[in-house]
Design a protein around this motif. Structure first.
Motif, PDB file in Angstrom:
ATOM      1  N   PHE A 132      34.994  25.258 -25.341  1.00  0.00           N
ATOM      2  CA  PHE A 132      34.738  23.907 -26.169  1.00  0.00           C
ATOM      3  C   PHE A 132      34.734  22.912 -26.027  1.00  0.00           C
ATOM      4  CE2 PHE A 132      37.660  23.827 -28.970  1.00  0.00           C
ATOM      5  CZ  PHE A 132      38.780  25.333 -28.428  1.00  0.00           C
ATOM      6  N   LYS A 133      34.258  21.902 -26.440  1.00  0.00           N
ATOM      7  CA  LYS A 133      35.026  20.420 -26.533  1.00  0.00           C
ATOM      8  C   LYS A 133      35.166  19.999 -28.194  1.00  0.00           C
ATOM      9  CE  LYS A 133      35.609  18.667 -21.602  1.00  0.00           C
ATOM     10  NZ  LYS A 133      35.146  18.176 -20.897  1.00  0.00           N
ATOM     11  N   MET A 134      35.327  18.682 -28.720  1.00  0.00           N
ATOM     12  CA  MET A 134      35.412  18.230 -29.595  1.00  0.00           C
ATOM     13  C   MET A 134      35.580  17.586 -29.793  1.00  0.00           C
ATOM     14  SD  MET A 134      36.810  20.200 -32.962  1.00  0.00           S
ATOM     15  CE  MET A 134      36.627  19.436 -34.149  1.00  0.00           C
ATOM     16  N   ASN A 135      34.672  16.110 -30.500  1.00  0.00           N
ATOM     17  CA  ASN A 135      35.405  14.254 -30.052  1.00  0.00           C
ATOM     18  C   ASN A 135      36.572  14.450 -30.603  1.00  0.00           C
ATOM     19  OD1 ASN A 135      33.752  15.221 -32.863  1.00  0.00           O
ATOM     20  ND2 ASN A 135      34.684  12.693 -33.178  1.00  0.00           N
ATOM     21  N   ARG A 136      37.121  13.187 -30.081  1.00  0.00           N
ATOM     22  CA  ARG A 136      38.526  12.784 -29.686  1.00  0.00           C
ATOM     23  C   ARG A 136      38.432  12.242 -31.538  1.00  0.00           C
ATOM     24  NH1 ARG A 136      40.138  10.281 -24.635  1.00  0.00           N
ATOM     25  NH2 ARG A 136      42.415  10.328 -26.038  1.00  0.00           N
ATOM     26  N   LYS A 137      39.891  12.156 -31.997  1.00  0.00           N
ATOM     27  CA  LYS A 137      40.048  11.214 -32.720  1.00  0.00           C
ATOM     28  C   LYS A 137      38.500  10.362 -33.396  1.00  0.00           C
ATOM     29  CE  LYS A 137      44.032   9.633 -31.369  1.00  0.00           C
ATOM     30  NZ  LYS A 137      43.936  10.750 -30.556  1.00  0.00           N
TER      31      LYS A 137
ATOM     32  N   GLN B 128      38.746  31.830 -29.131  1.00  0.00           N
ATOM     33  CA  GLN B 128      38.165  31.934 -27.970  1.00  0.00           C
ATOM     34  C   GLN B 128      38.937  32.915 -26.268  1.00  0.00           C
ATOM     35  OE1 GLN B 128      37.121  28.582 -25.818  1.00  0.00           O
ATOM     36  NE2 GLN B 128      37.580  29.485 -23.603  1.00  0.00           N
TER      37      GLN B 128
ATOM     38  N   LEU C 293      48.834   8.444 -34.661  1.00  0.00           N
ATOM     39  CA  LEU C 293      47.371   8.642 -33.439  1.00  0.00           C
ATOM     40  C   LEU C 293      46.844  10.054 -33.450  1.00  0.00           C
ATOM     41  CD1 LEU C 293      49.176   7.195 -30.703  1.00  0.00           C
ATOM     42  CD2 LEU C 293      46.946   5.985 -31.952  1.00  0.00           C
TER      43      LEU C 293
ATOM     44  N   LEU D  80      43.115  24.455 -23.806  1.00  0.00           N
ATOM     45  CA  LEU D  80      42.725  23.490 -24.808  1.00  0.00           C
ATOM     46  C   LEU D  80      43.409  22.245 -24.306  1.00  0.00           C
ATOM     47  CD1 LEU D  80      41.021  22.519 -27.324  1.00  0.00           C
ATOM     48  CD2 LEU D  80      43.467  23.815 -28.204  1.00  0.00           C
TER      49      LEU D  80
ATOM     50  N   TYR E 282      35.376  22.085 -42.614  1.00  0.00           N
ATOM     51  CA  TYR E 282      37.340  21.189 -43.332  1.00  0.00           C
ATOM     52  C   TYR E 282      37.956  22.115 -43.816  1.00  0.00           C
ATOM     53  CZ  TYR E 282      36.866  17.442 -39.743  1.00  0.00           C
ATOM     54  OH  TYR E 282      37.118  16.946 -38.305  1.00  0.00           O
TER      55      TYR E 282
ATOM     56  N   GLN F  79      31.403  14.318 -38.796  1.00  0.00           N
ATOM     57  CA  GLN F  79      32.360  13.774 -38.985  1.00  0.00           C
ATOM     58  C   GLN F  79      33.008  14.385 -37.408  1.00  0.00           C
ATOM     59  OE1 GLN F  79      35.088  13.057 -42.020  1.00  0.00           O
ATOM     60  NE2 GLN F  79      36.954  14.109 -41.109  1.00  0.00           N
ATOM     61  N   ASP F  80      32.016  15.258 -36.945  1.00  0.00           N
ATOM     62  CA  ASP F  80      32.076  15.245 -35.413  1.00  0.00           C
ATOM     63  C   ASP F  80      31.584  16.539 -34.506  1.00  0.00           C
ATOM     64  OD1 ASP F  80      33.089  18.483 -35.546  1.00  0.00           O
ATOM     65  OD2 ASP F  80      34.985  17.930 -36.769  1.00  0.00           O
TER      66      ASP F  80
ATOM     67  N   SER G  31      45.250  13.972 -35.530  1.00  0.00           N
ATOM     68  CA  SER G  31      44.411  14.734 -36.258  1.00  0.00           C
ATOM     69  C   SER G  31      45.221  15.935 -36.455  1.00  0.00           C
ATOM     70  CB  SER G  31      43.047  14.218 -35.968  1.00  0.00           C
ATOM     71  OG  SER G  31      42.468  15.271 -37.112  1.00  0.00           O
TER      72      SER G  31
ATOM     73  N   ASN H 289      44.357  16.012 -28.758  1.00  0.00           N
ATOM     74  CA  ASN H 289      45.058  14.642 -28.852  1.00  0.00           C
ATOM     75  C   ASN H 289      45.764  14.859 -29.785  1.00  0.00           C
ATOM     76  OD1 ASN H 289      41.357  14.089 -28.598  1.00  0.00           O
ATOM     77  ND2 ASN H 289      43.009  13.298 -26.965  1.00  0.00           N
TER      78      ASN H 289
ATOM     79  N   GLU I 142      44.187  17.892 -39.236  1.00  0.00           N
ATOM     80  CA  GLU I 142      42.576  18.691 -39.250  1.00  0.00           C
ATOM     81  C   GLU I 142      42.158  19.108 -37.852  1.00  0.00           C
ATOM     82  OE1 GLU I 142      42.452  19.728 -41.982  1.00  0.00           O
ATOM     83  OE2 GLU I 142      41.482  21.485 -41.518  1.00  0.00           O
ATOM     84  N   GLN I 143      42.302  18.056 -36.767  1.00  0.00           N
ATOM     85  CA  GLN I 143      41.262  18.396 -35.532  1.00  0.00           C
ATOM     86  C   GLN I 143      42.100  19.064 -35.413  1.00  0.00           C
ATOM     87  OE1 GLN I 143      39.681  16.001 -33.297  1.00  0.00           O
ATOM     88  NE2 GLN I 143      37.825  15.145 -34.624  1.00  0.00           N
TER      89      GLN I 143
ATOM     90  N   THR J 184      42.178  23.051 -35.754  1.00  0.00           N
ATOM     91  CA  THR J 184      40.650  23.736 -36.030  1.00  0.00           C
ATOM     92  C   THR J 184      40.529  23.956 -34.189  1.00  0.00           C
ATOM     93  OG1 THR J 184      39.450  22.150 -37.619  1.00  0.00           O
ATOM     94  CG2 THR J 184      37.986  23.328 -35.409  1.00  0.00           C
ATOM     95  N   ASN J 185      40.895  22.364 -33.355  1.00  0.00           N
ATOM     96  CA  ASN J 185      40.893  23.278 -32.111  1.00  0.00           C
ATOM     97  C   ASN J 185      41.589  24.535 -31.550  1.00  0.00           C
ATOM     98  OD1 ASN J 185      39.269  21.576 -30.070  1.00  0.00           O
ATOM     99  ND2 ASN J 185      40.355  19.574 -31.913  1.00  0.00           N
TER     100      ASN J 185
END
Lengths: 415, 264
Positions: free
Chosen positions: B124-129, A410, A394, A383, B70, B108-109, A396, A386, A398-399, A402-403
């Motif tokens: 899996f991949k999510m968009n970045r910020k 997984q 810089l 994984l 979210y 949002q993503d 997030s 960022n 929350e992201q 979730t990731n």
């Protein structure tokens, strides 16, 4: 309602001993700078600290200071101050946070240690670009501000095999620094004293390696997040007997945990390798996030970067040159991948997390296809998150959360 | 339906909240979609009521609820959570049970999720910020063009000379859009350019292997995006019947599985 679970992080008792070591270290530096009893050298974290120690300098490491700025979440306020005087928000946020702190006259040392106002004034600045080129600019800034000499080693990059030519070049550069250092120190360089320091530094390296290697136990008695603070003495104190003493205490505690089958994370189910810098301002949050998922991030490239097994008192300059060039960060992708593969195997890892740190390309290894190549070779999933080492703007959260949760889901599916 | 065993999935997304009610045989019986607003918990409550009403059931019939998105921790009646990545994967595999690459375009993503033929996630991949290429990008552009969001799909279909936008940054794209307005370009050509930017951005996130499935509210509201994506990809794309509900359905499927595991 699915409440956020309260996660308790198990603390190591020896963390207190290490905390006291760090306090003594900073008080010692402060005393040296204020009284002039000892000369103070600023050094990059993997610079030739041993030479400085052998010449009786008290050695201060701006990178550790900036990590403290990050960990205390002061960085986002200080970075813009450095941006305003021409240091881009896109360059190393250790540099920008530290210079920002200097410009504002604030330091986490003042908050942590009563009586200390900030970093000790330097008499000389010594860098090694094996970390990155930014350290040179960082130290040059302070050289101008304090009007003190700046000397350094210009290391190689993308090294496939460490060859004699590398060793010769780096050792020569180290030797060339000696006259300046002698002048500042007011004393002659003594090769036998360097040998003594190197012997202690090598012992520190061996002890630190043993500490990190305990992570191979199942469950692991240590986490990466523990390691990022426990490594303090290896960075700032290697080459001294006191450092080795605190690591012997830590190692004993970790061995006891292993003997008792006690993991750092309750009910450890997944074992993760972390590549890249920590997010200093989120150490505790990340430790809790992973622990809550019964996951131990137990090994890392970062903490292992303070293992210098090549150090050899019999060949002081050559062995330092080798140790500081063999480092992961200096190497080409092929030896880096081989290194990580060995780590995955040794630490019995289920997955890798790469931290893509926006302002630290030198410590970010996921931008040129390495994760994909390693996954193909080992079958171990990865994984990428960022973020940044210091600049929380810089990130997030929350992201990230979730990731990470999705990644553990997984791993659970594939177990 | 009262008394029968139902399973609920709630997907509290950044833009919309979706609820899906399934029976034990995994049939979709009811659903609801609402703006998430600022009180996720209250919105989730209302969605449940609406979805149960459609299913002709009451809350007592619900055996288990899982939430995602979210606001997954804000659903008062949920017993457990799964990430939206897991739920979209689960929901898509339910409709297309073979190896697939899922593209979810959310408010949002964006996500690209790869599943093997057993439905297990490979990656899996999510968009970045940056939220470029997500629903937020279109939401940002709609007032700039002075057109409602729901008019975009029809407008894009009418385009005859699509405007190509160079930047993937929402702010820079807005500047480009203004420049094109100033140069007298037709609004439908600009809108198609925006759609193209969204599709390109998400399809660049990962290699489009296996059969591709598209989901999410942005696709549900703008089906022309799928046609454009098929043109870029050069092959057909699968879309589940309710693309905006896939996450909620996936959550309900997890709830069904959980009951199965508990009873095992």
């Amino acid at each position: 309602m699915t409440e956020e679970k309260k996660v308790v992080i198990k603390k190591l008792n020896s963390a207190k001993t290490i905390g006291k070591f760090m306090a003594d270290y900073y008080y010692g530096l402060d005393h040296a700078a204020k009284t002039g009893e000892k000369k103070v050298a600023w050094c990059t974290s993997v610079g030739p600290a041993e030479i400085l120690r052998a010449m009786d300098f008290d050695v201060y490491f701006p990178e550790t200071h900036s990590a403290m700025i990050g960990a205390t979440r002061m960085a986002a306020d200080l970075i813009p101050k450095a941006n305003a005087v021409g240091y881009s928000p896109d360059i190393c946020s250790y540099l920008t946070a530290d210079i920002g702190g200097y410009l504002e006259g604030v330091s986490p040392l003042a908050k942590a240690f009563e009586g200390i106002e900030g970093p000790p004034k330097p008499d000389v600045l010594v860098f090694n670009t094996n970390q990155c080129r930014d350290v040179q600019d960082w130290f040059s800034y302070y050289g101008r501000e304090y009007n003190v000499p700046v000397v350094g080693v210009h290391s190689y990059k993308g090294v496939e095999e460490v060859e004699d030519a590398h060793i010769q070049s780096i050792s020569e550069q180290m030797k060339e620094m000696i006259p300046t250092l002698e002048e500042v120190a007011g004393k002659k360089f003594d090769i036998d004293r360097l040998r003594e320091v190197l012997a202690l530094s090598r012992e520190c390296s061996d002890l630190w390696k043993e500490v990190l290697d305990t992570g191979a136990a199942v469950p692991s008695p240590i986490t990466f997040f523990d390691g990022t603070t426990l490594m303090g003495p290896a960075v700032v104190g290697r080459g001294t007997p006191e450092t080795n003493e605190v690591y012997r205490i830590l190692l004993a505690e970790l061995k006891e945990r292993v003997a008792n089958g006690e993991g750092a994370v309750e009910d450890e189910r997944y074992r993760i390798y972390w590549d890249g810098m920590p997010v200093w301002g989120r150490l505790s949050a990340h430790a809790k996030l992973f622990a809550g998922l019964k996951t131990n991030v137990l090994a890392s490239t970062y903490c292992n970067s303070w293992i210098f097994s090549a150090l050899d008192p019999a060949e002081p300059f050559e062995s330092m040159a080798r140790a500081y060039t063999e480092l992961f960060i200096v190497r080409a992708d092929e030896p880096k991948e081989s290194y990580i593969k060995n780590m995955l195997d040794f630490f019995k890892v289920d997955g890798i997390i790469y931290h893509d740190a926006k302002t630290c390309p030198a410590n970010t290894n996921c931008r040129y296809g390495m994760p994909q190549r390693l996954q193909e070779e080992t079958g171990i999933p990865f994984l990428v998150i960022n973020g940044d080492l210091n600049d929380l703007r810089l990130i997030s959260d929350e992201q990230t959360k979730t990731n990470v949760e999705a990644f553990i889901e997984q791993l659970a599916e594939s177990k | 339906m009262t008394g029968s065993s139902l399973f609920v999935g709630v997907d509290v997304g950044a833009s919309r909240t979706k609820a899906a009610v399934l029976d034990a045989q995994k049939h979709l019986l009811g659903w609801a979609v609402e703006k998430s607003g600022i009180d996720f918990s209250a919105t989730a409550d209302r969605c449940l009521q609406t979805a149960l009403q459609m299913a002709g059931a009451d809350a007592a019939a619900v055996s288990k609820t899982f939430s995602t998105g979210y606001g997954r921790k804000n659903v008062s009646y949920s017993q457990d959570t799964r990430t939206e990545i897991g739920c979209h994967a689960k929901g898509c595999y339910h409709y297309f049970p073979f190896a697939i690459t899922v593209i979810d375009i959310g408010g949002q993503d964006n996500k690209v999720i790869k599943l093997d033929d057993a439905g297990r996630r490979i990656s899996f991949k999510m968009n970045r910020k940056c939220a470029a290429g997500t629903g937020a990008f279109l939401e940002e552009m709609s007032p700039r063009l002075d057109i409602p969001l729901e008019a975009m799909d029809d407008l894009a279909r009418r385009s005859t000379d699509m405007v190509k936008l160079g930047s993937f940054c929402t702010v820079f794209s807005a500047t480009e859009v203004l420049e094109n307005i100033r140069n007298g370009r037709k609004v439908e050509d600009i809108v198609k350019g925006l759609f193209y930017s969204v599709i390109k951005r998400v399809m660049e996130m990962d290699a489009m292997t296996e059969k591709v499935v598209m989901t999410g509210g942005v696709v549900a509201n703008n089906p022309y995006l799928v046609i454009m994506a098929e043109e870029i990809l050069g092959r057909s794309i699968l879309v589940p019947e309710h693309p905006h509900l896939t996450g909620a359905i996936g959550a309900a499927l997890y709830a069904i599985e959980d009951i199965g595991e508990t009873h095992r």
